[in-house]
Design a protein around this motif. Sequence first.
Motif, short mmCIF file in Angstrom:
data_model
loop_
_atom_site.label_atom_id
_atom_site.label_comp_id
_atom_site.label_asym_id
_atom_site.label_seq_id
_atom_site.Cartn_x
_atom_site.Cartn_y
_atom_site.Cartn_z
N ALA A 1 38.01 38.09 8.36
CA ALA A 1 38.50 37.60 7.08
C ALA A 1 39.82 38.29 6.76
CB ALA A 1 37.48 37.90 5.99
N ALA A 2 40.70 37.58 6.06
CA ALA A 2 41.97 38.19 5.65
C ALA A 2 42.23 37.84 4.19
CB ALA A 2 43.11 37.69 6.53
N VAL A 3 42.66 38.81 3.43
CA VAL A 3 43.03 38.60 2.03
C VAL A 3 44.34 39.34 1.79
CG1 VAL A 3 40.67 38.36 1.19
CG2 VAL A 3 41.69 40.61 1.27
N SER A 4 45.08 38.87 0.81
CA SER A 4 46.31 39.57 0.41
C SER A 4 46.09 40.13 -0.98
CB SER A 4 47.50 38.62 0.41
OG SER A 4 47.90 38.36 1.73
N LEU A 5 46.22 41.43 -1.11
CA LEU A 5 46.11 42.11 -2.39
C LEU A 5 47.24 43.11 -2.48
CD1 LEU A 5 42.27 42.81 -2.54
CD2 LEU A 5 43.52 41.21 -3.96
N CYS A 6 47.79 43.25 -3.65
CA CYS A 6 48.87 44.23 -3.88
C CYS A 6 49.99 44.09 -2.85
CB CYS A 6 48.31 45.65 -3.87
SG CYS A 6 47.08 45.94 -5.14
N GLY A 7 50.25 42.85 -2.41
CA GLY A 7 51.35 42.62 -1.49
C GLY A 7 51.06 42.98 -0.04
N LYS B 1 48.53 42.44 3.42
CA LYS B 1 47.51 41.61 4.03
C LYS B 1 46.42 42.52 4.58
CE LYS B 1 46.56 38.11 7.45
NZ LYS B 1 47.02 37.46 8.65
N ILE B 2 45.22 42.34 4.06
CA ILE B 2 44.06 43.14 4.47
C ILE B 2 43.16 42.25 5.30
CG2 ILE B 2 42.05 44.44 3.68
CD1 ILE B 2 43.62 44.85 1.00
N SER B 3 42.90 42.65 6.54
CA SER B 3 41.97 41.94 7.42
C SER B 3 40.67 42.71 7.45
CB SER B 3 42.53 41.84 8.83
OG SER B 3 43.75 41.15 8.82
N ILE B 4 39.57 41.99 7.40
CA ILE B 4 38.25 42.63 7.44
C ILE B 4 37.51 42.10 8.65
CG2 ILE B 4 36.06 42.96 6.23
CD1 ILE B 4 37.63 42.59 3.59
N ARG B 5 37.06 43.03 9.47
CA ARG B 5 36.33 42.64 10.68
C ARG B 5 35.02 43.41 10.76
NH1 ARG B 5 36.31 46.62 14.41
NH2 ARG B 5 37.98 48.18 14.32
N LYS B 6 34.07 42.81 11.46
CA LYS B 6 32.80 43.48 11.69
C LYS B 6 33.03 44.62 12.68
CE LYS B 6 27.97 42.46 12.23
NZ LYS B 6 26.99 41.40 12.43
N GLY B 7 32.43 45.74 12.39
CA GLY B 7 32.55 46.90 13.26
C GLY B 7 31.31 47.08 14.12
N PRO C 1 28.42 47.55 9.92
CA PRO C 1 29.66 48.20 9.48
C PRO C 1 30.80 47.19 9.44
CG PRO C 1 29.07 48.91 11.71
CD PRO C 1 28.02 47.95 11.26
N TRP C 2 31.69 47.36 8.48
CA TRP C 2 32.87 46.52 8.33
C TRP C 2 34.09 47.42 8.22
CZ3 TRP C 2 32.50 41.34 8.84
CH2 TRP C 2 31.21 40.79 8.77
N ILE C 3 35.19 46.97 8.81
CA ILE C 3 36.43 47.72 8.81
C ILE C 3 37.52 46.84 8.16
CG2 ILE C 3 38.15 48.92 10.21
CD1 ILE C 3 35.37 50.06 10.67
N ALA C 4 38.17 47.39 7.16
CA ALA C 4 39.35 46.73 6.58
C ALA C 4 40.57 47.32 7.29
CB ALA C 4 39.42 46.98 5.08
N GLU C 5 41.48 46.46 7.70
CA GLU C 5 42.68 46.91 8.39
C GLU C 5 43.92 46.35 7.72
OE1 GLU C 5 41.00 47.37 12.95
OE2 GLU C 5 41.90 45.44 12.38
N ILE C 6 44.97 47.14 7.73
CA ILE C 6 46.28 46.70 7.28
C ILE C 6 47.22 46.94 8.46
CG2 ILE C 6 48.20 47.12 5.70
CD1 ILE C 6 46.08 47.92 3.59
N GLY D 1 44.09 47.82 -3.11
CA GLY D 1 43.06 46.78 -3.19
C GLY D 1 42.09 46.74 -2.03
N VAL D 2 42.07 47.77 -1.21
CA VAL D 2 41.19 47.78 -0.03
C VAL D 2 39.72 47.77 -0.47
CG1 VAL D 2 40.48 49.09 2.01
CG2 VAL D 2 42.91 48.89 1.43
N GLY D 3 39.36 48.63 -1.40
CA GLY D 3 37.98 48.68 -1.88
C GLY D 3 37.56 47.36 -2.51
N ALA D 4 38.44 46.77 -3.31
CA ALA D 4 38.13 45.48 -3.94
C ALA D 4 37.92 44.40 -2.88
CB ALA D 4 39.25 45.09 -4.91
#
Length: 176
Positions: free
Chosen positions: A2-8, A10-16, A68-73, A114-117
């Motif tokens: 998944a990818a979202v844009s917050l605070c300018g 792009k945050i990608s979230i992947r299963k770990g 586990p999930w990992i958010a990446e920028i 916005g990573v936590g959000a």
Amino acid sequence: MAAVSLCGMKISIRKGGAADLPAILGVLDSAVVWLNGKGITAQWGTEPFSERPKAVKQVEETMAAGDPWIAEIDGVPAGTMTLTPFPGQHIAPADEPEVYVRLLATHGRFHGHGVGAALLAHAAEETRRQGVSLLRVDCFAGSEGRLVAYYERQGFTPTDTFLVGDWAGQVLEQRV
């Protein structure tokens, strides 16, 4: 992924998975440094997770018990959480199916982006995907309740309080 844009950003979230243990410990270690830099030592202490064998074992066990999930920028681990179907040892399970957010942390260099959000929004999506309507989390209730207030801003409602020694905690829930 998944990818979202917050605070300018792009945050990608992947299963770990188990191979992500070093990245997850790195995020947790950085969060300890960030908290300590803010004068908050009671939440997670002052010693990095990776230097505490019991903490490493707890992280490994939590990861094995859930997803586990990992958010990446830009490919860099920026945050993490693990979703389990039950809480940790100091919290009573709900009397209905639940998804429980555990080990939620943002790497110090990405605080305020916005990573936590994004991770919590992903947790709500995963909870719905599983056909479950109750999402819960617990957190440190000290430091004037700043973390509790953060979760409230994310749509959670405080429920039970608990103590582990002199460490005060708060359970929160959200219907999804």
